[in-house]
Every structure is written in C-alpha cells, then in structure tokens.
Design a protein around this motif. Sequence first.
Motif, PDB file in Angstrom:
ATOM      1  N   SER A   1       0.875  -1.571  -0.037  1.00 52.29           N
ATOM      2  CA  SER A   1       0.310  -0.049   0.001  1.00 52.29           C
ATOM      3  C   SER A   1       0.837   0.945  -0.425  1.00 52.29           C
ATOM      4  CB  SER A   1      -0.938  -0.127   1.692  1.00 52.29           C
ATOM      5  OG  SER A   1       0.058   0.025   2.636  1.00 52.29           O
ATOM      6  N   ALA A   2       0.453   2.159  -0.433  1.00 56.89           N
ATOM      7  CA  ALA A   2       0.810   3.476   0.081  1.00 56.89           C
ATOM      8  C   ALA A   2      -0.176   4.589   0.311  1.00 56.89           C
ATOM      9  CB  ALA A   2       1.226   4.392  -1.706  1.00 56.89           C
ATOM     10  N   GLN A   3       0.335   5.768   1.169  1.00 63.57           N
ATOM     11  CA  GLN A   3      -0.154   6.818   1.259  1.00 63.57           C
ATOM     12  C   GLN A   3       0.830   8.045   1.990  1.00 63.57           C
ATOM     13  OE1 GLN A   3      -1.355   5.104   5.480  1.00 63.57           O
ATOM     14  NE2 GLN A   3       0.529   4.924   6.379  1.00 63.57           N
ATOM     15  N   ILE A   4       0.064   9.034   2.333  1.00 69.42           N
ATOM     16  CA  ILE A   4       1.174  10.355   2.714  1.00 69.42           C
ATOM     17  C   ILE A   4       1.101  10.101   4.302  1.00 69.42           C
ATOM     18  CG2 ILE A   4       0.890  12.645   2.339  1.00 69.42           C
ATOM     19  CD1 ILE A   4      -0.987  12.922   0.039  1.00 69.42           C
ATOM     20  N   MET A   5       2.483  10.470   4.225  1.00 67.37           N
ATOM     21  CA  MET A   5       3.123  10.508   5.733  1.00 67.37           C
ATOM     22  C   MET A   5       3.649  11.777   5.510  1.00 67.37           C
ATOM     23  SD  MET A   5       4.546   6.534   5.723  1.00 67.37           S
ATOM     24  CE  MET A   5       5.312   6.418   7.527  1.00 67.37           C
ATOM     25  N   GLU A   6       3.740  12.198   7.503  1.00 68.82           N
ATOM     26  CA  GLU A   6       3.258  13.228   8.071  1.00 68.82           C
ATOM     27  C   GLU A   6       4.855  13.356   9.246  1.00 68.82           C
ATOM     28  OE1 GLU A   6       0.942  16.268   9.156  1.00 68.82           O
ATOM     29  OE2 GLU A   6       0.028  16.192   7.209  1.00 68.82           O
ATOM     30  N   SER A   7       5.738  13.392   8.891  1.00 70.50           N
ATOM     31  CA  SER A   7       7.017  13.291  10.392  1.00 70.50           C
ATOM     32  C   SER A   7       8.047  14.584  11.284  1.00 70.50           C
ATOM     33  CB  SER A   7       8.004  12.172   9.691  1.00 70.50           C
ATOM     34  OG  SER A   7       9.266  11.943  11.272  1.00 70.50           O
ATOM     35  N   GLY A   8       7.226  14.977  11.842  1.00 66.44           N
ATOM     36  CA  GLY A   8       8.216  16.489  12.546  1.00 66.44           C
ATOM     37  C   GLY A   8       7.902  17.432  11.255  1.00 66.44           C
ATOM     38  N   GLY A   9       6.172  17.910  11.190  1.00 70.62           N
ATOM     39  CA  GLY A   9       6.177  18.866   9.938  1.00 70.62           C
ATOM     40  C   GLY A   9       6.153  18.687   8.308  1.00 70.62           C
ATOM     41  N   ASP A  10       6.878  17.487   7.932  1.00 66.47           N
ATOM     42  CA  ASP A  10       7.650  17.373   7.281  1.00 66.47           C
ATOM     43  C   ASP A  10       6.289  16.362   6.331  1.00 66.47           C
ATOM     44  OD1 ASP A  10       9.830  19.059   6.704  1.00 66.47           O
ATOM     45  OD2 ASP A  10      11.025  17.696   7.495  1.00 66.47           O
ATOM     46  N   LYS A  11       6.106  16.361   4.776  1.00 64.31           N
ATOM     47  CA  LYS A  11       5.554  14.752   4.267  1.00 64.31           C
ATOM     48  C   LYS A  11       5.781  14.366   3.824  1.00 64.31           C
ATOM     49  CE  LYS A  11       0.657  17.968   4.475  1.00 64.31           C
ATOM     50  NZ  LYS A  11      -0.619  18.332   3.700  1.00 64.31           N
ATOM     51  N   ARG A  12       5.713  13.060   3.824  1.00 68.81           N
ATOM     52  CA  ARG A  12       6.204  12.428   2.569  1.00 68.81           C
ATOM     53  C   ARG A  12       5.573  10.914   2.137  1.00 68.81           C
ATOM     54  NH1 ARG A  12      12.361  11.245   4.664  1.00 68.81           N
ATOM     55  NH2 ARG A  12      13.028  12.993   4.755  1.00 68.81           N
ATOM     56  N   ILE A  13       5.667  10.277   0.909  1.00 61.53           N
ATOM     57  CA  ILE A  13       4.417   9.640   0.298  1.00 61.53           C
ATOM     58  C   ILE A  13       5.657   8.236   0.941  1.00 61.53           C
ATOM     59  CG2 ILE A  13       4.192   7.913  -1.257  1.00 61.53           C
ATOM     60  CD1 ILE A  13       3.114  10.317  -1.434  1.00 61.53           C
ATOM     61  N   GLY A  14       4.937   7.181   1.644  1.00 62.71           N
ATOM     62  CA  GLY A  14       5.354   6.110   2.769  1.00 62.71           C
ATOM     63  C   GLY A  14       4.918   5.219   1.032  1.00 62.71           C
ATOM     64  N   VAL A  15       5.882   3.765   0.944  1.00 67.29           N
ATOM     65  CA  VAL A  15       4.974   2.653   0.574  1.00 67.29           C
ATOM     66  C   VAL A  15       5.129   1.312   1.812  1.00 67.29           C
ATOM     67  CG1 VAL A  15       5.965   0.925  -1.265  1.00 67.29           C
ATOM     68  CG2 VAL A  15       5.989   2.848  -1.786  1.00 67.29           C
ATOM     69  N   LEU A  16       4.135   1.039   1.976  1.00 62.48           N
ATOM     70  CA  LEU A  16       4.508   0.150   3.075  1.00 62.48           C
ATOM     71  C   LEU A  16       4.001  -1.535   2.462  1.00 62.48           C
ATOM     72  CD1 LEU A  16       1.918   1.561   5.145  1.00 62.48           C
ATOM     73  CD2 LEU A  16       4.276   2.338   5.302  1.00 62.48           C
ATOM     74  N   ILE A  17       4.733  -1.910   3.346  1.00 60.65           N
ATOM     75  CA  ILE A  17       5.460  -3.916   2.486  1.00 60.65           C
ATOM     76  C   ILE A  17       4.566  -4.708   3.426  1.00 60.65           C
ATOM     77  CG2 ILE A  17       6.284  -4.849   1.088  1.00 60.65           C
ATOM     78  CD1 ILE A  17       7.384  -3.063  -0.568  1.00 60.65           C
ATOM     79  N   ARG A  18       3.881  -5.175   3.693  1.00 60.85           N
ATOM     80  CA  ARG A  18       4.257  -5.782   5.103  1.00 60.85           C
ATOM     81  C   ARG A  18       3.909  -7.497   4.879  1.00 60.85           C
ATOM     82  NH1 ARG A  18       2.125  -5.593   9.947  1.00 60.85           N
ATOM     83  NH2 ARG A  18       1.033  -2.783   9.429  1.00 60.85           N
ATOM     84  N   ASP A  19       4.475  -8.103   5.142  1.00 65.77           N
ATOM     85  CA  ASP A  19       4.943  -9.923   4.734  1.00 65.77           C
ATOM     86  C   ASP A  19       4.407 -10.330   6.270  1.00 65.77           C
ATOM     87  OD1 ASP A  19       7.027 -10.351   7.093  1.00 65.77           O
ATOM     88  OD2 ASP A  19       8.130  -8.993   5.498  1.00 65.77           O
TER      89      ASP A  19
ATOM     90  N   LEU B   1       9.246   2.462   3.137  1.00 65.91           N
ATOM     91  CA  LEU B   1       9.966   3.313   2.518  1.00 65.91           C
ATOM     92  C   LEU B   1       9.421   4.498   2.807  1.00 65.91           C
ATOM     93  CD1 LEU B   1      10.431   0.722  -0.716  1.00 65.91           C
ATOM     94  CD2 LEU B   1      12.662   1.227   0.986  1.00 65.91           C
ATOM     95  N   CYS B   2       9.755   5.369   3.128  1.00 70.08           N
ATOM     96  CA  CYS B   2       9.762   6.897   3.397  1.00 70.08           C
ATOM     97  C   CYS B   2      10.303   7.210   1.763  1.00 70.08           C
ATOM     98  CB  CYS B   2       9.699   7.711   4.678  1.00 70.08           C
ATOM     99  SG  CYS B   2       9.666   6.929   5.767  1.00 70.08           S
ATOM    100  N   LEU B   3       9.680   8.093   0.796  1.00 70.54           N
ATOM    101  CA  LEU B   3       9.942   9.017  -0.478  1.00 70.54           C
ATOM    102  C   LEU B   3       9.813  10.186  -0.297  1.00 70.54           C
ATOM    103  CD1 LEU B   3       8.727   6.610  -2.044  1.00 70.54           C
ATOM    104  CD2 LEU B   3      11.242   6.105  -1.331  1.00 70.54           C
ATOM    105  N   PRO B   4      11.193  11.250  -0.488  1.00 71.72           N
ATOM    106  CA  PRO B   4      10.698  12.920  -0.796  1.00 71.72           C
ATOM    107  C   PRO B   4       9.550  12.450  -1.806  1.00 71.72           C
ATOM    108  CG  PRO B   4      12.163  12.127  -1.743  1.00 71.72           C
ATOM    109  CD  PRO B   4      12.034  10.378  -1.570  1.00 71.72           C
ATOM    110  N   LEU B   5       8.753  14.145  -1.605  1.00 72.25           N
ATOM    111  CA  LEU B   5       7.369  14.273  -2.570  1.00 72.25           C
ATOM    112  C   LEU B   5       8.625  14.825  -3.594  1.00 72.25           C
ATOM    113  CD1 LEU B   5       4.480  15.318   0.183  1.00 72.25           C
ATOM    114  CD2 LEU B   5       4.814  13.608  -1.815  1.00 72.25           C
TER     115      LEU B   5
END
Length: 799
Positions: free
Chosen positions: A714-732, A795-799
């Motif tokens: 899955s993928a979603q927008i994540m916020e960490s310390g005021g910064d927004k990033r795109i997160g790719v989540l892979i659960r096994d 995977l926290c990716l830059p916007l």
Amino acid sequence: MTEHTTRLPISDEPAFSALRRTDLPSFLVAVSDNRILMATPACEPLGVRADSPAPLPVKAITRTMGGAVGQPPRLERIRLPNAFVPRLFSCATLPSSTGPVVLFADPDALAAPEDEAPQAAPAPSPVAPPPAAAPAEPARQPVRFTWEMDADGHFTALSPSFARAGGDAARWIGRSLDDLVVDAALEGADAALDAIRQGATFANAGFRTSGGSRIEIGGVPLFNGVKQQIGWRGFGLVWPGTPDLGETPVSPDASFAANVVPLRGSNLTPRERSAFDEIARTLTTAIDGWARPPGPSHEEADYPVPPAEAFAPLPDEAAESPGVPPAPANAWDDSLLNRLPIGLAVQQDGGIVFLNDTLLAWLALEDLAAFTRAGGFGSLLTRDTPEEPLCLRTLSGPSPVDVRLIKCDWHGKPAVIHVLRLAESAVAPRSRHLPVQAEGTSSTLDLFAFPILVVDRSGSIQQANGAAAELCGFPADELRGEPFTLAFATESQAEAVSLLDAAIATDSAPESRHLSARSRDGVHQQVEVTLARMPGEGHLYSIALRLVGDGGPLHGTPVPELLFPDPAPPSDQALSHFVRRVSHGVRSPLNGILGFVESVRASAFGPVGNSRYSRHAEAAAAAAQQLLATLEDIEALAHPAAAEAVEVCTLVTVVASAVEHALPAIRRRRQVLRNDCATELTVRMNREVLAFLVRSVLEEAIRATPTAGQIMVSAQIMESGGDKRIGVLIRDGGPSLTEPQIAQALSPFQAARASDRFSSSGRPFRLARLAAVLKANGGELRLRRGVESGMLCELCLPL
C-alpha cells in the motif's frame, strides 16, 4: 514325578511349603536347564506344567536370579501363556540336591495356614489374671501404591493405599526425598535420590522409613510438548513395619511363658524369618535410645546398669554444695568442633541447635540466630538442576559442597549432624591458581579496550576482562576454567597452543603472532596475539589480542579517551578502494569454485556416479550465489552515491512493475498479494533507484513469507516532524523481529548477537544496503515488527 523331583525334599522342607498349597499357583524351575520341575494343579489353567520348558518371561527371571542363592525373595509380575493379565509371584533361589532352583510362589501360599498357627502356652499359675489378647500381627504382604512428583522433585500425590499401609502421607506431600532424608524420616535412600537426579526411568530403588517400613519405588519422568520435564509418576511397594516395643503396654503380672512361641524342629519359613528380622531391628532401635550413665566403672559392669536417673544427686547432696552446678550427663567440648576445617550443623527436635565457627565464617553470619533469620539451609543450600551438586551461599558466592548426615547423640538426645565440606572446585581457584588480589586484577584489566586473558600452564582461563568477555560472548565468570582456544578460530587454535607451549618451555621474552580470533557469532578477525609471563606469578600468563594494524578494541568496547585516543577514520574514497580490493580478492577464487560446481551439476566431463554429488553441487552453487550477493551489498554499502537524474515518478506505475516482476515467484509459492496504491501519488526520485528499492523489498517479503501466506502493498501520505512524505508500506507474513534484530538489520556495524531471518537466508547486509541507498537519495527505511509474526517495511520517499 520326574527323576529330579523325586530327589527334592519337598515334603519336609519349609522353603518348599508353597508347593503343598494345591489351590494356589506355584512352580519350581531348575536353573541348569530352565525346565519346570514341579507345578501345583492351579498352574495347569495358566499354561504351566511340570517337566516342560519354562515360558520366556520365567526363563528371563531364572537367568537373572540363578546366582542369588540365599538372597531375600523378590516380587515379580509375570504374564503366563494362558493368562490375560500378569500375576504377582514371590521369586526365591533355593539350594537343592540337584542344584539351584527358583521357586515361583503365589504370595498367599507363603502365609502360614490357620491350622499351623502357633498357639500360646497357658499361664503357669491359675490365680494369675488371664493375659491380654495379643494384637493381630500386621500383614507382611507388600502394599502397592502410586505417587507423583513435580519438576522440582516434591511429592504432589500419594494413593490412599500408602496411608492404609502405615505411611505418613501428610508428611510426604509437598516435600522431596532430600527433605525427608534431612529430617531423618528416611534411611538408605541414596539409590532413589541418584535416580531422581539423573532424570531417567528407574525401578527397584529401596529405602526404609523411620518407622521400620521398607519401601521400593520406580517411576518415569513426565514431559510436556516441548520436551521439558514437568514431573515424575510411578508406583511403589511398602512392607509395613512392626510397632515400636516401647509403645505396646505389657501387664506387670503377665507371665513370660504366655509370650513364648514354640519352634518347629526345622528351618524358619520366609514369613517367620522376616518377623524375626523386624523384632531384631526394633530391639536395636530401642536399645540405642536408652540413656547411658557417664562412665561406669569396671566393677559395676558385672550387673545390669540402672537407668540414668539413678545417678542423679540426692536432694540433700545437692543442697550441701549449692555453689557448684552439677555436671551434665554428657560433657561436650564445643571449642574442639569450632577448630575443625569442616562445617558442622546439629539438628535436634526438628531444628538446628548448633553451628560451628567454620560454617559461620563461610556464611559470614554471627551466630545461630542470624542463621535462622537468613532462612536456614532451605535458602542457603541451592541446586539449579538435579544433576548439579549442592551449592552453599558463602561470602564469595555459591560454592559447591559435599553434605553428609550422621545420626548420633547430642547432649544425651538423638540428633542428626550435617557435615559440610567445600568441594575441590570451590577452593582450587583461590588456593592454587589465582593470586590474592584476583578481584582487583579483574577490575584493572577492564580498563584496557582490547581483550586480555590470564591463563595457567594448562591453558585454562583464570581471568578475563570485559573486552574478552565481549569477544567470546560469555560473562567473565563463566569463562573461568574454559580453554583459552575458545577465543580463536579453528585454523589458529593449534598455533595458539604452540605459542603457550613455547613460552612455558623457554621462559623467553614476550612473543607476538598474527592469528585469527573468532567471536561467538562466528565473525573472524585478524589479531596480533602477545603472550607473556605475569611478573611474580610463575604459573600464570597474560594473552593480549589487538587488531592487526589498529590499537582499538575488537568489538567497540567503550575506551577512556586519555588512554586510547580514537584513530582518525579513513576517508570514504579509501574505504571504497579497500572494499573493492577485498571483493576482487574473494570473487577471483570464488569464480573458480563456481566453475567446478557447475561442471559437476551439468556432468560436463561425464556422468557423476552418485546422485548425492549433484545435490551437494546444487547446495554449493546456492551458497556461492549468496556470497556473491553479500559482496554486492558490501560494495554498495561502502559508498552509496545519490543518483543524479531526478524526475517525477508515478508511484502506482513503479509498484505495478515490481509486482509484475515478482508474480511468477508469488504463484509458485501460492501466496496472496494485495495491492492498494492510489493512482495520484507521485514522488521526485530517480526512477531506476526507486524501482530497485521497491523490487528488492518485495523480494525479501516473498522470500520470508511461508507458502499460502499473505503480502500487502500500500501507499499513503505520511507526516513526520511537519514534513510530508510518501510512504510505501510492504507487510509480509514471515518471522517477527525484535528491536535489537531490527537495529542489527539496518546497521552494518551493529554487533550481531543473534541470527535473524536475513542472516539465515544468506543476505545479512541487504536491508542495511537498501537503507543506505534510500538515505543517500533523500528517503528513509523503517522496519516495524508485527504483533505475533511478520514485519512492516516502510519506504519514506521525498515528495
């Protein structure tokens, strides 16, 4: 009757009386040829006949008891040919004119019949009152009972038959055999104690109780589903003892003739012999408990000695000398016991009444009251497992001790003396090997950052500092007594031993060699080993291990800055060149090995004679591929450079490409993949690097997830310390990770204290490489463990 049986004196021998009971099954077997010489008519329905070969179970017991002539009979359960259940027989080896024979008798056949019961003689005086009716003699047949113990050896259950046979079940429940022996409730229980400590199935372990009963027990250990012992269960036989003679009231007017049993003119029956043994044992116990006067003269020994109360001073004699206290009946010099080099504790009336000074010094206690406040032997004597010896909690720590119990009189009353002697292993380290300043030496060695071992001439470790304990993976106290070769790789152990032998033989100056050290996790490091004799200690040697070309510690032990300044770290370019040289040096011979393995797998030079070679070749090829992948990860870790071509990438396209690439592997493993990525999410990153990261993480998830497992992307927008990033989540659905294992997987320099799922699969640096590549390109890799299983990779990716 056969020729053998006609020569047997069966008609007049009491030992063969069981064969005269035609209503009960009993038979006689010759030891020489295992043939049945005689059998009662009751044996016919059971398949046992005279002048025929004995059944197999009977033959086995006959061979076992063939040489036990004159020994007490023993009980055996035997399944005869026509019997559905085993029967109980009393087996005894008897001499005869034809050689030794074994009598298998029904226990009821050994009891004297009612018409042969001895009759009491009449009282000689008609005016004397009739004697009281004698109590019925207790049954001499054994009583069967069952018992259970917990994992610590304490009795948890006893069948009601044990109490009916005279056993003190309330005293046994919740206590172990050791406790019952200490309380003098059991005697001769060494065989049973050894069997319980060994933890194996046992039988015929006999002992006696304080009441005179004989007990034999057998049992089996109980285990749970993970092969851990949870207790014991077994059965036993108890022969009830006769009551103490002092407890039977006797009328003062009763005649001795009323208690005389006339003997027949032949040998005693087994029942009569057992009764006389019990009488003798009871008399011995009663005589030992009589009070004795202090030192009778030789002239007074010609007539019976009166009781101890007759020697007490008369009231008027005591009044004539009021200032002088009367001497005790048994004057005892306790100061002599205080000078003995062994520990002594006297138990009397259920408690400890005396401790000598030696035992108090070992325990660092002042007196008996302090010993009682400390919990007594119940808390000061410990044992971790039944196989280990007892340990006494002394001032210097737990010390193994040998404990012996002696029954004797203490100040005129029965008592049990506990004799404690420190085992050799408890006193040897200080008295023969270590100097007096051993504790100070250990703390001083911890100041050094590199491992230091102090060994004796035999190579046993006597001291180790903290860095050495970190290298070997064991606490410093556990390393004591272990061989010093534990710290070296297998190929360097022989050279390390030769280095010590040379130092012992020549007594020369310190010598250094380059050897390979091995830590507990299997990491090999080249170290410079310096061995020298310790000054003032001719039998001790110090071994220092330092990294070749570096004075720092082997495992990152914290070092005081003034003693060992940190060396300047190498530059990134120098580190990259070094890693490439190492990789080239490993790949060149590895390619040659792979070529040979591939030729064996493909049978390039002819068929292979055994199919096992092909299977081993496939395993070797897989191991070589894992090694090549690890080298590739290390090269990428040495200098993870950021990609220059940065563009806007649609995340759903990159994830779909990675899923399509992994789809064949997912289908082979019958796994379920759920993809939930929004189409409008975009990131600014190099497309090739992003595809490599997503594909690599997805491959790790597929490899760790078991067959028919589930993987979610899955993928979603994540916020960490005021910064927004795109997160790719892979659960096994693979094995879960602990927090130390997560830190170990993300950092290549973290000490590998345990094997995780990445190192088990042959890729210990794959996650660390991905984390370094993502960090160089402005992202971040996070790992989170599942509740019960599985792992979440973010995977926290830059916007």
